[in-house]
Structure formats: C-alpha cells, structure tokens
Motif scaffolding. Structure first.
Motif, PDB file in Angstrom:
ATOM      1  N   MET A 271       0.836  -1.200   0.000  1.00  0.00           N
ATOM      2  CA  MET A 271       0.000   0.000   0.000  1.00  0.00           C
ATOM      3  C   MET A 271       0.869   1.247   0.000  1.00  0.00           C
ATOM      4  SD  MET A 271      -3.150  -0.453  -0.074  1.00  0.00           S
ATOM      5  CE  MET A 271      -3.961  -1.978  -0.375  1.00  0.00           C
TER       6      MET A 271
ATOM      7  N   GLY B 175       2.102   1.691  -3.346  1.00  0.00           N
ATOM      8  CA  GLY B 175       1.046   1.885  -4.342  1.00  0.00           C
ATOM      9  C   GLY B 175       0.648   0.513  -4.849  1.00  0.00           C
ATOM     10  N   MET B 176      -0.576   0.083  -4.496  1.00  0.00           N
ATOM     11  CA  MET B 176      -0.980  -1.293  -4.799  1.00  0.00           C
ATOM     12  C   MET B 176      -0.894  -1.580  -6.293  1.00  0.00           C
ATOM     13  SD  MET B 176      -1.873  -3.638  -2.798  1.00  0.00           S
ATOM     14  CE  MET B 176      -1.726  -5.314  -3.340  1.00  0.00           C
TER      15      MET B 176
ATOM     16  N   ILE C  70       3.073   5.131   7.203  1.00  0.00           N
ATOM     17  CA  ILE C  70       2.135   4.701   6.164  1.00  0.00           C
ATOM     18  C   ILE C  70       0.878   5.560   6.178  1.00  0.00           C
ATOM     19  CG2 ILE C  70       0.582   2.829   5.514  1.00  0.00           C
ATOM     20  CD1 ILE C  70       2.915   0.974   6.483  1.00  0.00           C
TER      21      ILE C  70
ATOM     22  N   LEU D 296      -0.397   7.855   3.112  1.00  0.00           N
ATOM     23  CA  LEU D 296      -1.714   7.661   2.508  1.00  0.00           C
ATOM     24  C   LEU D 296      -2.559   8.936   2.582  1.00  0.00           C
ATOM     25  CD1 LEU D 296      -2.793   4.049   3.529  1.00  0.00           C
ATOM     26  CD2 LEU D 296      -1.875   4.862   1.372  1.00  0.00           C
ATOM     27  N   PHE D 297      -2.383   9.720   3.656  1.00  0.00           N
ATOM     28  CA  PHE D 297      -3.151  10.959   3.754  1.00  0.00           C
ATOM     29  C   PHE D 297      -2.697  11.962   2.706  1.00  0.00           C
ATOM     30  CE2 PHE D 297      -3.731   9.940   8.490  1.00  0.00           C
ATOM     31  CZ  PHE D 297      -4.746   9.077   8.162  1.00  0.00           C
TER      32      PHE D 297
ATOM     33  N   PRO E 188      -3.191   9.474  -1.422  1.00  0.00           N
ATOM     34  CA  PRO E 188      -4.117   8.369  -1.155  1.00  0.00           C
ATOM     35  C   PRO E 188      -3.882   7.123  -2.018  1.00  0.00           C
ATOM     36  CG  PRO E 188      -5.300  10.431  -1.305  1.00  0.00           C
ATOM     37  CD  PRO E 188      -3.903  10.713  -1.745  1.00  0.00           C
ATOM     38  N   GLN E 189      -3.109   7.212  -3.087  1.00  0.00           N
ATOM     39  CA  GLN E 189      -2.851   6.027  -3.913  1.00  0.00           C
ATOM     40  C   GLN E 189      -1.491   5.412  -3.620  1.00  0.00           C
ATOM     41  OE1 GLN E 189      -5.315   4.946  -5.924  1.00  0.00           O
ATOM     42  NE2 GLN E 189      -6.533   6.669  -5.243  1.00  0.00           N
ATOM     43  N   GLY E 190      -0.808   5.866  -2.576  1.00  0.00           N
ATOM     44  CA  GLY E 190       0.524   5.348  -2.292  1.00  0.00           C
ATOM     45  C   GLY E 190       1.573   6.084  -3.110  1.00  0.00           C
TER      46      GLY E 190
ATOM     47  N   GLY F 153       1.309   4.723  -6.857  1.00  0.00           N
ATOM     48  CA  GLY F 153       0.010   4.250  -7.335  1.00  0.00           C
ATOM     49  C   GLY F 153      -0.520   5.121  -8.456  1.00  0.00           C
TER      50      GLY F 153
END
Lengths: 318, 290
Positions: free
Chosen positions: B229, B232-233, B270, B274-275, B278-280, B283
């Motif tokens: 995550m 970025g997944m 992490i 993410l904040f 939000p996509q890593g 991502g």
C-alpha cells in the motif's frame, strides 16, 4: 394491524433472549450468552459502517480496547464509577473516531482497510507497551460497578452470570433499536445511498464525507461500549481485546451473518462466538473449522448466512 | 556511523522479505483485483516444508525446491477452490475469504507439523562479514541477493516474454485482454503460482535468520500488505521501495527511538503517506466509474 418489521425484529430478538435461559443447563451458558451480546453490540455498530455505508474498518478492536481500558483506568485514576467510565470511554472513542475518521475515510477499499488496520495496531501497541499505566501484556483488573448489589438491595438477587446476561442483553436490545431506527432516518438513507454509489449520492445532495464520518463515529461508540461491557463482566482486561485478530473477528461476524441487517449480523456473532466454545472439544481442528466456515459462507452465500437462507426459504414457498 | 550502517543493513534484510511479500500481493492484485491476506502463509509454508524435508534427510537445495513447488501448488489450489468461485464478490468478502484461507492453512500446518519454531542451517555458514564497520550475517546477503534476483527475473518475465505481457495486459484491462485472445483464467492461476512461489522463496531465504513456525504468517502478511500500500498497490516497483522503506524505518526506530514502538513508526509513516498521497507512492490515480 401489521407490526412494522422493525418492531417484529426487536420483539423476536427480545423473546429469544428471554426464553433462551429456560434451556440453560448451567451458568456457563449465561456466560457464553453475555459474550454473544457483547460481540453482537460491536457488530451492530459495524452494520452501520459496513452494511449501511459500505465502508470497511480492520481496526475497530482499537475502539473496543479504548472502551475496555476506560472502565479499568478511570476508576483508578479519576475515582469514577466504572459505568460512568464506560460513558467517558464511549465519548473518547467517538471523539477519536471523528478526528481519525476525517483523513482515513477519504481512502477507499483496500487503502481504507490498511489505514484502519494501522489505527487499530497503534491502539493495541500503546495498551501493550505502556505497562506503567495499563499493566502491559499482563492486563489489569476492572472494579465492580456495584449494579448487582444495587439490584439485590431492592430484592432482585441474580447470580453473577445471570446478571451480566440480563444487563448486556438490555444494552444490546437498546443498541439494535437505535440502529434499526437509524436505518429509516434521513442519515440512514444518506448512508445507504452512498453505499450504492458515492457519485450518485453526491449528485442528489448527500454530504458524502460527513455521512461516512457519522457512520464511523457511531460504529466506534458501539465498539467502545461493547469493550466496556466485556471488561465489566470479565473483571479483567488484556491488550488482546484491541488486537488485530479481534478486529477481524468482528468484521467476519458482521459479514458472515449478513452485514445488511442488524439481525443477520447478530446471528453472525452467535455463530462465531459459540463455534470456538463447541470446538474446544476438537481443539486441534478449531482453526481449520473456523477458516473453512469463513471461506464457505463468503463463497457460496455472498450476502451472508441469514439473508441467503431466508431467500432460499421464501423462494421455496412460492 | 558504524551504528547507522548496522541499522540500515539489518533494515534492508528485513525489508527485502517485506518487499517479496508485497510483490506477491502485487502480482495477485494485478491479475485478479484480490488482495490475498494468505500471502504471509506462503512464506511460512516455504520455511516449514524446507525444514521438514531437510530433517527427513533430503539435501537442503532439493528440500528448498520441493518447498517452493509445493507452496506454488497450494497457491493454485487457493485460486481454483476459493478465489475463482467467488469472482465478483465485494472487497469485504474477498478480504474475509483470504483471511479464512490463512487461518485454515495455519490450522492444517499445525496439525500436519507442530507448534514449535524451527530453523535449518544458513546456506554459507554463520561467520559474520564486516561491511564499513558493521557486521552482517552471510544469510542476510542471500536474502538481499535473492530479492534482487526475483525482481530482475520478474522484470525480464514481464517485459521480454509473451506470457509476461499477457499478465500485464490482463492487469491493465481484463476484458480487453480476453478480446485479444488471452486466457485470463490461466493468467490468474499463473499469478497465484508465481506469487506463492515467491513467498515460499522468501521463507526459504529468511528462515535461518528469523526461524519459522505455524503462526509467523500473520505479521508478515500485515507488513507486506502495508508495504504494498505504501508503494502503491499493483506496482512492482512500489512493492520493492515500500518493503525496503518499511524495513529501514523499523530498524532505525528500533535503534534510535524505541524497539517496542518500531511497528508503530511504520504504521504512522504509512498513514501519513496515505493521507498525503491516497494512492501510495507509485500508485496510479483511478477515476470513478459511475
């Protein structure tokens, strides 16, 4: 006159709870019963978050932990009655959910899952590591709120197990009543709308961010009170209540029974709370059975056990 | 300075394992949009199968090969028996199915083997190597080199082979891939096999250092999930960077701040990432389909 489905649901729930003790051969069954109600309460909160609003949280045991430790810590440090402490814990959980929820709920799907997981992990880590305050991994004792003694003074003398069975049942029924009312309220409709499609909900004027936050705060308060009840009836608490596995158990109960309905989710709590008790006989196979049940229900009964079963029965009737 | 070097080296070793787990998440996620929470169990199985084959008298390299193949077969079984029948289920159901699978695998391992911790000898002895004042176990070098080899191998597979490109095409657009004649069911099966094999390899490499036991998978799955995550997944480069970053942050926190809160530091970072993103880290931005 037809009773509304809400009243029917509540009456059925109350009747089941009241009649079940007639078949209890020992006080151990009261103990399992109250454990079911405690889990059922947290799960009812998750119905609001998962079933109504469609958001996932893998960190709700964090709030359970806050509620549980409030009942242990506030009497020692603030001199409060444990019941008042439970209220304080619920308020604290709600406030933390409000603060944490705003950034977390911007995330979706798996990202939301890992963020909430991180939150839960932080809470359980603090509880396990701040040994000076919380007793660390060894846990700490929780004082008695004196309710049973109060009842005794007015002539109602219940055994310890029966008292906590009755007390948690009352709390659960109130919790279920509130959640069922919420379902038909404007807030509940907004939540269900954003569950269907956030974009569509936004276009019809739902404040998506605010609605999600409401659901998160409500479910956190339910989890917190569930934790307090657990602490009070066990009279002892360890950081495990806030652990990742407990979060997973709660989400599994919710989805297993059927996250869309309060009764469905509570039936999930019944299954997953009793299963380990039954399986202690086959201790070796406990995990195998639990894993299998989780997988089979989710693969073959996608909406959860109760909705799928009732659809089957209705389908056959036609 | 030697102290810092020491922390970074131990962080990179652990981080390489996280990266391999995160890579496993990534491969399966790309092929099927499923985050497989049983990924940590593959690492555990890799270690356990090697231990028990080795103790049964099979030479270590052969034991490792058997472990990797057996775990890959379990990965395929998981796909065929649980993921394929649940196609189209919501995210929460998929999370519960794969968590159920991880509990099931843990339970079966405990019955088939035992509840003890196990290890087998390091591949090339236990004499520490000196690097810039820091000491490293030879097995750490194996772990890091193994992770790098897997990344290079996968990169070649995805860019140079037809099968690899079919996997990428499926990841990009499942329906379009089907239209141009790619067998997406085969791609999914392959992805589960590959992902399980990589997990098992991580288990084989790291067991001489960290030991293995039936319940080591949960922590690894959580860390690998977090690393994937963070990066970025769905992005292999993200899995590598996320895993290494997570390992180094943990080691530095444990070294300089508090060993009790090393996991907390990782999660705080992490959450912060993410904040902000939000996509890593790597991502891609997804758009809502109405």
């Amino acid at each position: 006159m037809r009773l509304s489905s809400k009243t029917n649901t509540l009456l059925a729930l109350a009747a089941l709870i009241a009649l079940a003790p007639l078949f209890f051969p020992s006080s151990y069954y009261f103990r399992v019963g109250s454990l079911i109600f405690v889990n059922g309460l947290a799960v009812t909160g998750l119905v609001v978050l998962i079933g109504y609003a469609g958001q996932i949280s893998l960190g709700h045991a964090g709030f359970v932990g806050i509620g549980a430790y409030a009942c242990a810590l506030a009497p020692v440090h603030l001199g409060l009655n444990p019941l008042v402490a439970a209220g304080l814990g619920a308020a604290l959980s709600g406030a933390i959910a409000w603060l944490v929820g705003r950034p977390i709920l911007r995330l979706k799907g798996y990202y939301l899952a890992v963020a909430s997981l991180g939150f839960g992990a932080l809470v359980s880590m603090v509880l396990a590591n701040e040994a000076g305050l919380t007793g660390g991994p060894d846990g700490m004792t929780v004082p008695d709120p004196g309710l049973r003694a109060l009842l005794k003074s007015v002539g109602i003398d219940l055994s310890n197990a029966a008292f906590w069975y009755a007390f948690s049942a009352v709390v659960l029924v109130i919790g279920a009543w509130l959640a069922l009312n919420l379902y038909h309220s404007p807030t509940g409709r907004a939540l269900r709308a954003l569950h269907g499609s956030e974009v569509a909900a936004r276009t019809v004027g739902v404040d998506v961010a605010r609605s999600k936050l409401q659901a998160f705060v409500i479910s956190a308060v339910y989890a917190s009170i569930s934790g307090s009840l657990l602490a009070l009836q066990n009279k002892f608490i360890t950081p495990d209540v806030a652990g990742y596995m407990h979060s997973i158990e709660l989400v599994t109960m919710t989805v297993l029974g059927g996250a869309g309905s309060v009764i469905g989710a509570i039936s999930g709590a019944v299954i997953l709370t009793t299963l380990p008790q039954v399986l202690t006989v086959f201790q070796e196979y406990e995990q195998v059975m639990l894993g299998l049940v989780m997988m089979l229900v989710m693969i073959f009964m996608r909406d959860g056990l109760l909705p799928s079963l009732s659809r089957n029965i209705r389908g056959r009737g036609q | 300075m030697p102290e810092l070097m020491q922390f970074i080296l131990s962080g990179v070793t652990v981080g390489a394992v996280y990266a391999l787990v995160a890579l496993g998440f990534t491969i399966i996620y790309n092929a099927s949009d499923v985050v497989n929470f049983a990924q940590g169990e593959f690492v555990m199985l890799g270690g356990m199968f090697t231990v028990f084959s080795f103790e049964a008298g099979i030479p270590l390299p052969l034991a490792a090969a058997i472990a990797i193949l057996a775990t890959a077969a379990i990965g395929v079984a998981l796909n065929k028996l649980a993921i394929e029948p649940a196609r189209g289920a919501p995210v929460v159901s998929l999370i519960i199915i794969t968590i159920g699978a991880s509990i099931l695998i843990r339970g079966l391992t405990q019955i088939a083997f035992d509840k003890q911790l196990h290890r087998f000898p390091a591949f090339s002895g236990d004499t520490p190597i000196q690097i810039m004042g820091a000491t490293v176990l030879p097995q750490s070098v194996w772990v890091i080199a193994g992770a790098l080899a897997v990344f290079v191998g996968l990169w070649l597979f995805f860019t140079r082979t037809l099968t690899g490109r079919a996997v990428l095409a499926t990841a990009n657009n499942r329906i379009a891939a089907q239209l141009v004649g790619i067998n997406t069911r085969y791609v999914m099966t392959l992805s589960f096999a590959l992902s399980a094999a990589i997990g098992a390899l991580a288990g084989v490499l790291v067991t001489p250092i960290t030991l293995t036991g039936y319940d080591i998978g949960i922590a690894l799955a959580l860390k690998g999930f977090a690393a994937a995550m963070l990066g970025g997944m769905g992005n292999p480069k993200g899995a590598l960077v996320g895993g290494l970053l997570l390992g180094v942050i943990e080691a530095l926190t444990a070294g300089y701040l508090s060993s009790q809160y090393k996991d907390a530091a990782a999660f705080v970072i992490i959450l912060a990432v993410l904040f902000a993103m939000p996509q890593g880290l790597f991502g891609r931005q997804a758009t809502d389909r109405v």
